[in-house]
Scaffold this active site. Structure first.
Site, PDB file in Angstrom:
ATOM      1  N   ASP A 185       0.750  -1.131  -0.063  1.00 54.89           N
ATOM      2  CA  ASP A 185       0.035  -0.008   0.051  1.00 54.89           C
ATOM      3  C   ASP A 185       0.792   1.297   0.013  1.00 54.89           C
ATOM      4  OD1 ASP A 185       0.919  -0.217   2.622  1.00 54.89           O
ATOM      5  OD2 ASP A 185      -0.890  -0.754   3.565  1.00 54.89           O
ATOM      6  N   GLU A 207      -9.199  -1.396   5.470  1.00 53.68           N
ATOM      7  CA  GLU A 207      -9.957  -0.975   6.578  1.00 53.68           C
ATOM      8  C   GLU A 207     -11.255  -1.885   6.737  1.00 53.68           C
ATOM      9  OE1 GLU A 207      -8.064   0.654   8.540  1.00 53.68           O
ATOM     10  OE2 GLU A 207      -7.688   2.751   7.610  1.00 53.68           O
ATOM     11  N   HIS A 253      -6.706  -4.018  10.072  1.00 55.34           N
ATOM     12  CA  HIS A 253      -6.833  -3.734   8.874  1.00 55.34           C
ATOM     13  C   HIS A 253      -5.564  -4.577   8.485  1.00 55.34           C
ATOM     14  CE1 HIS A 253      -4.259   0.231   9.455  1.00 55.34           C
ATOM     15  NE2 HIS A 253      -3.488  -0.754   9.206  1.00 55.34           N
ATOM     16  N   ASN A 285      -7.214  -1.658  14.186  1.00 57.61           N
ATOM     17  CA  ASN A 285      -8.666  -1.921  13.731  1.00 57.61           C
ATOM     18  C   ASN A 285      -8.798  -3.031  13.111  1.00 57.61           C
ATOM     19  OD1 ASN A 285      -7.635  -1.179  11.435  1.00 57.61           O
ATOM     20  ND2 ASN A 285      -8.911   0.783  11.321  1.00 57.61           N
TER      21      ASN A 285
HETATM   22  C1  GLP Z   1       0.076   0.617   8.267  1.00 55.76           C
HETATM   23  C2  GLP Z   1       0.391  -0.198   7.089  1.00 55.76           C
HETATM   24  C3  GLP Z   1      -0.059  -1.633   7.676  1.00 55.76           C
HETATM   25  C4  GLP Z   1       0.709  -1.857   8.937  1.00 55.76           C
HETATM   26  C5  GLP Z   1      -0.021  -1.251  10.043  1.00 55.76           C
HETATM   27  C6  GLP Z   1       0.619  -1.401  11.262  1.00 55.76           C
HETATM   28  O1  GLP Z   1      -1.384   1.003   8.295  1.00 55.76           O
HETATM   29  N1  GLP Z   1      -0.440   0.450   6.117  1.00 55.76           N
HETATM   30  O2  GLP Z   1       0.510  -2.436   6.372  1.00 55.76           O
HETATM   31  O3  GLP Z   1       0.402  -3.224   9.202  1.00 55.76           O
HETATM   32  O4  GLP Z   1       0.341   0.208   9.770  1.00 55.76           O
HETATM   33  O5  GLP Z   1       1.618  -0.772  11.544  1.00 55.76           O
HETATM   34  P1  GLP Z   1       2.681  -0.936  12.911  1.00 55.76           P
HETATM   35  O6  GLP Z   1       3.445  -2.254  12.367  1.00 55.76           O
HETATM   36  O7  GLP Z   1       3.615   0.316  12.929  1.00 55.76           O
HETATM   37  O8  GLP Z   1       1.932  -1.387  14.169  1.00 55.76           O
END
Ligand code: GLP
Length: 264
Positions: free
Chosen positions: A82, A160, A155, A153
């Site tokens: 993404d 989402e 995702h 949440n």
């Molecule tokens: C972002 C990314 C996700 C990732 C999430 C969690 O939203 N688009 O791919 O899994 O963050 O991030 P973190 O690993 O910093 O908790």
């Protein structure tokens, strides 16, 4: 590894580690093994890669393996999950910047094999762009391995709550919790984009192997819902529960609310 078992209510596999370091090293080793295995067969390794804090140690270890053990990424084709929209690839909050900083800048991956949704395309070209991204993954034969983190949440990528399990790559609206979690990186909520491009849940589940890495107490609540709660679009990661090619890789803190894991 502390423990490896089928998740208490379903057919995916749960790997539990005593700390984030061990969990990250396990994931890095899985990726390195796949790359080497494909190399011995003269094949590319098609990797789906994630951003966020969670995979940073994994990428650091892959760099170590490259520098100290000669692991080559010359056969790797990468597709990132993404990217924010809009954002310039050179912005320090962009996932292009992140990937170059934490991985690509220190390994021998070929530039032409790196794919990250670049979102500085004109708004009216996005649908075409997303379709082309999806087609490119298919042209390489699909993803051999998808690395995932998880948002608080539920995702995966930027799929989402409410995303359909049939979705493919597209422009999405970011959830308020996702934007809140990103505000430190952007220096304030008002600077966090409201949209992103994300590969879809359907694209993700078609990967031949999926590793979902979750670390720390902050993820324990959503991990218990995603692994043991109802399978629902309200918790996008819950779709992974029944897939035998999914491995959840958790440290003890992230697994704290999983019933059987706590007892063990
Ligand atoms: C972002 C990314 C996700 C990732 C999430 C969690 O939203 N688009 O791919 O899994 O963050 O991030 P973190 O690993 O910093 O908790």
């Amino acid at each position: 590894m502390l423990q490896s078992m089928h998740t208490p209510t379903n057919s995916s596999t749960l790997h539990l580690f005593s700390n984030p370091e061990k969990a990250s090293l396990y994931v890095a080793q899985q990726i390195a093994d796949l790359i080497r295995q494909q190399q011995t067969q003269g094949k590319p390794a098609v990797l789906g890669l994630a951003t966020g804090n969670t995979p940073k140690r994994v990428y650091e270890e892959l760099i170590n393996l490259h520098k100290n053990e000669g692991l080559s990424f010359a056969n790797v084709i990468s597709f990132n999950l993404d990217e924010y929209y809009p954002i310039h690839p050179e912005d320090t909050q962009s996932y292009t910047y992140f990937m170059n900083r934490y991985l690509f800048g220190s390994i021998d991956i070929k530039l032409e094999n790196i794919h990250i949704p670049h979102t500085n395309c004109a708004a009216n070209g996005i649908n075409e762009y997303c379709k082309a991204y999806e087609e490119k993954i298919a042209r390489f034969g699909g993803l051999d391995l998808q690395l995932l983190g998880i948002g608080r949440n539920g995702h995966i990528g930027f799929n989402e709550p409410g995303s359909s399990f049939q979705d493919t790559t597209r422009l999405v609206n970011l959830h308020s919790l996702t934007r809140e979690d990103a505000q430190t990186d952007f220096g304030g909520l008002e600077n966090v984009p409201h949209q992103a491009i994300s590969i879809g849940i359907d694209t993700i589940v078609q990967a031949r192997k999926i590793l979902l890495l979750a670390l720390g107490e902050k993820k324990s609540e959503i991990i218990s819902k995603a692994l043991q709660g109802e399978i629902t679009t309200r918790v996008p990661a819950s779709i992974l529960q029944n897939l035998p090619h999914v491995e959840y890789v958790l440290d003890h803190e992230a697994a704290a609310l999983i019933e059987e894991a706590v007892v063990a």
